[in-house]
Write a protein that holds these residues in place. Structure first.
Motif, PDB file in Angstrom:
ATOM      1  N   GLY A 253     -31.160 -26.038 -33.136  1.00 39.35           N
ATOM      2  CA  GLY A 253     -30.289 -24.892 -33.394  1.00 39.35           C
ATOM      3  C   GLY A 253     -30.984 -23.580 -33.091  1.00 39.35           C
ATOM      4  N   MET A 254     -32.224 -23.447 -33.544  1.00 42.82           N
ATOM      5  CA  MET A 254     -32.984 -22.221 -33.295  1.00 42.82           C
ATOM      6  C   MET A 254     -33.216 -22.029 -31.799  1.00 42.82           C
ATOM      7  N   GLY A 255     -33.574 -23.102 -31.108  1.00 39.50           N
ATOM      8  CA  GLY A 255     -33.790 -23.022 -29.668  1.00 39.50           C
ATOM      9  C   GLY A 255     -32.534 -22.610 -28.922  1.00 39.50           C
ATOM     10  N   ARG A 256     -31.405 -23.161 -29.341  1.00 39.82           N
ATOM     11  CA  ARG A 256     -30.121 -22.797 -28.715  1.00 39.82           C
ATOM     12  C   ARG A 256     -29.805 -21.324 -28.935  1.00 39.82           C
ATOM     13  N   TYR A 257     -30.057 -20.836 -30.142  1.00 38.44           N
ATOM     14  CA  TYR A 257     -29.795 -19.427 -30.439  1.00 38.44           C
ATOM     15  C   TYR A 257     -30.626 -18.529 -29.527  1.00 38.44           C
ATOM     16  N   ALA A 258     -31.927 -18.807 -29.442  1.00 38.84           N
ATOM     17  CA  ALA A 258     -32.818 -17.986 -28.614  1.00 38.84           C
ATOM     18  C   ALA A 258     -32.417 -18.050 -27.144  1.00 38.84           C
ATOM     19  N   LEU A 259     -32.105 -19.262 -26.684  1.00 42.82           N
ATOM     20  CA  LEU A 259     -31.729 -19.436 -25.277  1.00 42.82           C
ATOM     21  C   LEU A 259     -30.443 -18.666 -24.957  1.00 42.82           C
ATOM     22  N   ALA A 260     -29.471 -18.715 -25.843  1.00 41.09           N
ATOM     23  CA  ALA A 260     -28.201 -18.010 -25.612  1.00 41.09           C
ATOM     24  C   ALA A 260     -28.423 -16.508 -25.501  1.00 41.09           C
ATOM     25  N   ARG A 261     -29.307 -15.962 -26.359  1.00 44.20           N
ATOM     26  CA  ARG A 261     -29.590 -14.520 -26.287  1.00 44.20           C
ATOM     27  C   ARG A 261     -30.253 -14.175 -24.951  1.00 44.20           C
ATOM     28  N   ALA A 262     -31.175 -15.052 -24.498  1.00 43.63           N
ATOM     29  CA  ALA A 262     -31.880 -14.785 -23.241  1.00 43.63           C
ATOM     30  C   ALA A 262     -30.934 -14.876 -22.046  1.00 43.63           C
ATOM     31  N   VAL A 263     -30.057 -15.863 -22.046  1.00 39.98           N
ATOM     32  CA  VAL A 263     -29.100 -16.025 -20.940  1.00 39.98           C
ATOM     33  C   VAL A 263     -28.160 -14.823 -20.874  1.00 39.98           C
ATOM     34  N   GLU A 264     -27.683 -14.393 -22.023  1.00 43.89           N
ATOM     35  CA  GLU A 264     -26.801 -13.222 -22.090  1.00 43.89           C
ATOM     36  C   GLU A 264     -27.496 -11.990 -21.509  1.00 43.89           C
ATOM     37  N   TYR A 265     -28.758 -11.826 -21.871  1.00 41.74           N
ATOM     38  CA  TYR A 265     -29.540 -10.686 -21.384  1.00 41.74           C
ATOM     39  C   TYR A 265     -29.771 -10.796 -19.881  1.00 41.74           C
ATOM     40  N   GLN A 270     -30.201  -5.393 -15.258  1.00 42.27           N
ATOM     41  CA  GLN A 270     -30.383  -5.142 -13.838  1.00 42.27           C
ATOM     42  C   GLN A 270     -31.547  -4.187 -13.629  1.00 42.27           C
ATOM     43  N   VAL A 271     -32.514  -4.632 -12.827  1.00 42.10           N
ATOM     44  CA  VAL A 271     -33.660  -3.784 -12.500  1.00 42.10           C
ATOM     45  C   VAL A 271     -33.617  -3.423 -11.016  1.00 42.10           C
ATOM     46  N   TRP A 272     -33.266  -4.414 -10.185  1.00 41.59           N
ATOM     47  CA  TRP A 272     -33.062  -4.158  -8.768  1.00 41.59           C
ATOM     48  C   TRP A 272     -31.561  -4.256  -8.467  1.00 41.59           C
ATOM     49  N   LYS A 273     -31.199  -4.911  -7.394  1.00 38.56           N
ATOM     50  CA  LYS A 273     -29.778  -4.944  -7.026  1.00 38.56           C
ATOM     51  C   LYS A 273     -28.973  -5.915  -7.878  1.00 38.56           C
ATOM     52  N   GLU A 274     -29.568  -7.065  -8.192  1.00 35.52           N
ATOM     53  CA  GLU A 274     -28.860  -8.128  -8.901  1.00 35.52           C
ATOM     54  C   GLU A 274     -29.385  -8.253 -10.337  1.00 35.52           C
ATOM     55  N   PRO A 275     -28.597  -8.868 -11.224  1.00 36.29           N
ATOM     56  CA  PRO A 275     -29.104  -9.147 -12.577  1.00 36.29           C
ATOM     57  C   PRO A 275     -30.362 -10.018 -12.494  1.00 36.29           C
TER      58      PRO A 275
END
Length: 387
Positions: A253-265, A270-275
């Motif tokens: 559950g904790m891993g899923r929570y962290a992964l979801a936040r990272a994927v959303e981010y 965007q730093v260059w042209k693409e996310p």
């Protein structure tokens, strides 16, 4: 995550618990920790909806299901950022042991309250000098007339401050052989000679950790779980297998929570042209983390099913493997999530940095990954012991 291996009832349970978890979420849990409080509102609501006692017998107010269902509840609450660690202890370990081995009186006294959340029970096994070696447990009980006198020390016992009693693993002398053997005792929180002191932890969690001192704690005969002295080892493992399965759920559950936040981010930053998520250096490690969480969940599902079907031996192997896999997957997912966010991953605003310490729990407790590797090398592979 895919749920094709689960029944419609399990999928419905996941969805319902996920909805509950989202109503509370990480911000709620963070505020509870900041205030030094306990997540009573979430605990009470989860209990009212029947989630806390889903594994306990219907005749005592439980859901009549198993560890499979209870692990779904904990995993989904964790994936929403609001896991309830005491679920591992109170309904999963203590509730299971009492339901399987308790006397009728013990069942009537404890199971309804554990099922509806009005009673909470802690679990004390680890000792300062024994660590993961349960054979070195020195907490002992001796008969004094009809009573028991329990003496010893325990460490890293979760939630003793809110628990109505603690299920303590001790040892008694076998009348036939004279050897010490494990026995489990229900120790009320207000028992004379039963003292607790809080351990100062770096871990940011609402559940506090305690050291216990038992100084000739006098207990009535019916404090011994089951009332007999012959089933101690069976009782112990009846509790430890669910503990490992639920720890796996906690980590996944904790891993899923962290992964979801990272994927959303990664989808929006965007730093260059693409996310940044379009770059393989970002995308591939997140994909790996997802794969490893999925694999850990499969082993957890196998362990839970074997346990619920009554295969304690098979469940023991699978539960250890599930706990190992989930611990590793959780640590990697949290690490990669923080890394994906860069500096933002260390801010309070994004709420991931505190998970770095929390993720280690799934690797260390309730048994270290090295001890699990020992178990698998000896029990699964048949290799000789080094100790």
């Amino acid at each position: 995550m895919s749920t094709v291996l689960e029944t419609e009832e399990h999928q419905a349970l996941r969805a319902a618990v996920a909805a509950l978890g989202k109503r509370y979420g990480r911000d709620y849990m963070t505020s509870v920790v900041r205030d030094g409080a306990h997540p009573r509102e979430l605990w009470t609501e989860a209990a009212k909806l029947g989630y806390l006692g889903v594994n306990l017998p219907e005749e005592y107010g439980g859901g009549g299901s198993g560890i499979t269902e209870l692990s779904i509840v904990l995993e989904e609450l964790g994936a929403a950022g609001s896991p309830l660690l005491m679920m591992v202890v109170s309904p999963a370990i203590c509730g299971t042991v009492i339901a399987r081995f308790g006397t009728d009186t013990q069942k009537r006294q404890w199971l309804p309250g554990l099922a509806d959340g009005s009673l909470t029970m802690a679990f004390g096994i680890t000792e300062p000098d024994a660590g993961s070696n349960s054979h070195r447990i020195t907490t002992t009980a001796r008969k004094d007339g009809e009573d028991w006198l329990l003496t010893g020390r325990k460490v890293f016992v979760s939630g003793v401050d809110i628990a109505d009693a603690t299920l303590v693993v001790g040892r008694t002398e076998d009348a036939r052989s004279g050897r010490l053997k494990p026995c489990l005792f229900i120790v009320p929180r207000d028992a004379p000679g039963f003292r607790r002191s809080q351990i100062d932890m770096e871990l940011q969690a609402p559940e506090k950790q305690f050291e216990l001192v038992l100084d000739e704690v006098r207990l009535p005969a019916d404090a011994l779980v089951g009332g007999g002295e012959d089933a101690g080892l069976l009782q112990l493992f009846a509790g430890l297998n669910p503990e490992r399965i639920m720890t796996a759920a906690f980590g996944i559950g904790m891993g899923r929570y962290a992964l979801a936040r990272a994927v959303e981010y990664a989808k929006t930053r965007q730093v260059w042209k693409e996310p940044i998520g379009s770059h393989q250096a970002i995308a591939h490690p997140l994909a790996q983390a997802h794969i490893e969480l999925e694999l850990a969940r499969l082993m957890m599902q196998k362990a839970a099913r074997l346990y619920d079907e009554g295969d304690d031996i098979g469940a023991g192997e699978a539960a250890n493997m599930a706990k190992y896999a989930a611990g590793e997957a959780c640590v990697k997912a949290v690490d990669q999530a923080v890394h994906t966010l860069g500096g933002n991953g260390l801010t309070r605003e994004y709420g991931l940095a505190s998970l770095i310490t929390a993720a280690r729990v799934a690797r260390i407790a309730p048994v270290s990954r090295e001890m699990i590797l020992n178990y698998v090398s000896h029990q699964s592979l048949g290799l000789p012991k080094s100790y």
